[in-house]
Scaffold this active site. Structure first.
Site, PDB file in Angstrom:
ATOM      1  N   GLU A  44      17.466 -86.918   5.408  1.00 49.32           N
ATOM      2  CA  GLU A  44      18.366 -86.359   6.285  1.00 49.32           C
ATOM      3  C   GLU A  44      17.929 -86.426   7.695  1.00 49.32           C
ATOM      4  O   GLU A  44      16.925 -86.162   8.069  1.00 49.32           O
ATOM      5  CB  GLU A  44      18.644 -84.735   5.942  1.00 49.32           C
TER       6      GLU A  44
ATOM      7  N   GLU B 147      16.929 -77.704   0.709  1.00 49.42           N
ATOM      8  CA  GLU B 147      16.292 -77.035   1.731  1.00 49.42           C
ATOM      9  C   GLU B 147      15.910 -75.440   1.574  1.00 49.42           C
ATOM     10  O   GLU B 147      15.540 -74.680   2.493  1.00 49.42           O
ATOM     11  CB  GLU B 147      17.295 -76.878   3.057  1.00 49.42           C
TER      12      GLU B 147
END
Length: 559
Positions: free
Chosen positions: A234, A137
């Site tokens: 995710e 991320e």
């Protein structure tokens, strides 16, 4: 000795802008289904071979084929990868950089180079590892400026990012291991990110690479809120672990949903409230007045909600693999957040600290099954897709039944003609406007009836029985309190739980407290009078011990 090839395929798709993002293993396109792995304990010496065996066997038992080792944890011990090789679990391996801005001073970069080279040399002989990813991320964090960097300084941070992940980590990976794909970040746009100077304009794009997706405020039964992306690495919802897990680290004054303990253990801002709000979309909050009973009922409902949310979301990704709708689709991976827990607390995990299965994990066993019917509605029409992860085509037949909530006898059924379910594909097997479906069964309304369905083949191969709720369960009419009785018997190393119910019971939850093991099925919709469930103990136990610990809960018990 193991042999396998792995390719990450990023190529144009007809009818869709962007590029595909899927894995070919030994030349075969594989839908990656599984979850995200976090450290199994804060104290790594507590992660024993026995614990790893329990956790990783539970991955296989839930029909998963992939784990993503998340970049905010640790490079796992050799035993983890050896077990993944042995059990056939593919590993997406992040390097340990996550959700942060890292420096690029000389000494730090030298330490990173040593770390990356060491880990690749240690791990590259494991065929289970199918991809390296530079970080978790950090690309998206820079692009949307999570860390509120002064805009005039952003260019410096962009350069530092490229220096660290491309100029150093990527360079070492490519020189040490040419046998696997490497992506710089997750989520990423893959080759599009590369073309855009390593920080994409929209790293979470549905048309390229992988995405991470979380939405706690929308109604999770509405599949239209989910991204029809190429690969979802995710996504998730929280729930509380079972009372037997919490009891070990709490005392009586902690046993309420609003206790200081309950707030202290929740590390996601506003997480406890978000769970209750999501529960309230479709369920009634616990009504029993005894405080302990109420706490246990609330725990149960958060697990029901989590399981149902992730079921709806995963089934959406599973059925999106073979189609392009409005330029989006060809989803080829669903890895929910997260598999396991690092301590006893509310979290996104499907396995509690120590390995006990939450309701979600039993649901995963069904929604990741190799042959699955998926039911959903779109504009008042009810569809059933067939989804196959089998490696050859099968002639399949769909059996669909309508039941009223008030009776254990099915009201009516529909059996389709046999259709060829192609290997590795998803296809529509049935569609009918809901009013027409309800007319087939006299006395059916959305609130009074529920649909169940399964696939069968001529080869004695069956899918799990799936179901579709035609209304929220808080609006269901005819649901009565089910009296469920059990008889336990021993059969070799296993135990058989013979259940009998007086009425249809949604989300039947069998619990044996802290006795380690798992059931063959749990959290199910009981639409037949009798059902047998197996219990697989992980340690020596007895019939009398199980009888003493056993409790059964279904939805109406919480009213």
């Amino acid at each position: 000795v193991y042999f396998r090839t792995v390719q990450l395929i990023e190529e144009p798709i007809k009818g869709s802008p962007g590029l595909s993002f899927y894995f070919k293993i030994n030349g075969l396109p594989i839908f990656l289904k599984g979850s995200n792995w976090i450290p199994a304990d804060s104290f790594q010496d507590r992660v024993t071979p026995e614990l790893l065996q329990v956790l990783l066997q539970s991955v296989v038992d839930a029909n998963m084929n992939t784990l993503r080792v998340w970049g905010g944890g640790v490079y796992e011990q050799d035993g983890f990868y050896e077990l993944c090789n042995e059990l056939g679990i593919m590993v997406w391996q992040d390097f340990m950089f996550a959700c942060a801005l890292y420096p690029v001073g000389r000494s730090f970069v030298q330490s990173v180079r040593a770390e990356v080279a060491y880990q690749i040399r240690r791990l590259k002989s494991h065929p289970s590892i199918i991809i390296w990813s530079g970080n978790n991320e950090n690309e998206v964090a820079l692009r949307v400026n999570w860390f509120h960097v002064n805009p005039s300084d952003l260019e410096t941070y962009f350069k530092d990012y490229v220096t660290l992940y491309v100029g150093n980590i990527r360079e070492i990976v490519l020189s040490e291991d040419k046998s696997r794909p490497f992506i710089v970040s997750s989520p990423t746009n893959g080759v599009k990110t590369m073309a855009e100077g390593w920080i994409s304009n929209e790293p979470n794009s549905n048309h390229y690479g992988d995405v991470h997706f979380y939405d706690y405020s929308s109604d999770c039964w509405d599949w239209k809120v989910f991204p029809k992306a190429r690969f979802v690495s995710e996504y998730g919802y929280q729930s509380w672990p079972s009372f037997s897990t919490l009891e070990k680290v709490s005392s009586k004054e902690d046993w309420s949903y609003s206790s200081p303990f309950a707030l202290h253990r929740q590390h996601h801002g506003n997480g406890n409230d978000e769970m209750l709000k999501q529960v309230q979309f479709h369920f009634i909050l616990p009504r029993r007045t005894d405080p302990l009973r109420k706490f246990k009922d609330t725990i149960y409902l958060t697990q029901v909600m989590q399981a149902q949310c992730i079921k709806t979301e995963t089934e959406f990704y599973m059925r999106s693999r073979s189609e392009i709708v409005d330029g989006e689709g060809h989803t080829m991976g669903a890895l929910y957040w997260q598999l396991n827990d690092i301590w006893q607390a509310p979290s996104w995990a499907s396995l509690e600290y120590g390995g006990k299965w939450k309701m979600l994990h039993y649901f995963a066993r069904r929604f990741f099954a190799p042959l699955l019917p998926v039911g959903f509605e779109d504009k008042g029409v009810f569809y059933v897709y067939g989804v196959s992860d089998l490696h050859r085509d099968y002639k399949t037949r769909l059996t669909l039944r309508l039941h009223t909530w008030s009776s254990l006898k099915p009201l009516c059924s529909v059996v389709t003609a046999r259709a060829v379910m192609k290997a590795g594909e998803a296809a529509i097997l049935y569609k009918e406007p809901v009013p027409d479906l309800l007319k087939r069964c006299r006395g059916c309304t959305r609130e009074r009836c529920v649909v169940s369905f399964y696939l069968s083949t001529h080869a004695d191969l069956f899918s799990p029985t799936n179901y579709h709720f035609l209304s929220s369960l808080k609006d269901a009419q005819g649901l009565v309190k089910a009296n469920i009785t059990v008889t336990i018997s021993q059969k070799g190393d296993l135990f058989v739980f013979d259940l009998r119910t007086s009425a249809i019971a949604p989300f039947v939850w069998l619990d044996v407290g802290s006795i380690p093991g798992r059931f063959s099925d749990n959290g199910f919709l009981m639409i037949e009078k009798r059902r047998s469930v197996l219990f697989y103990p992980w340690k020596l136990t007895s019939k009398s011990e199980l009888q003493q610990a056993f409790t059964v809960t279904s939805l109406t018990d919480t009213y």
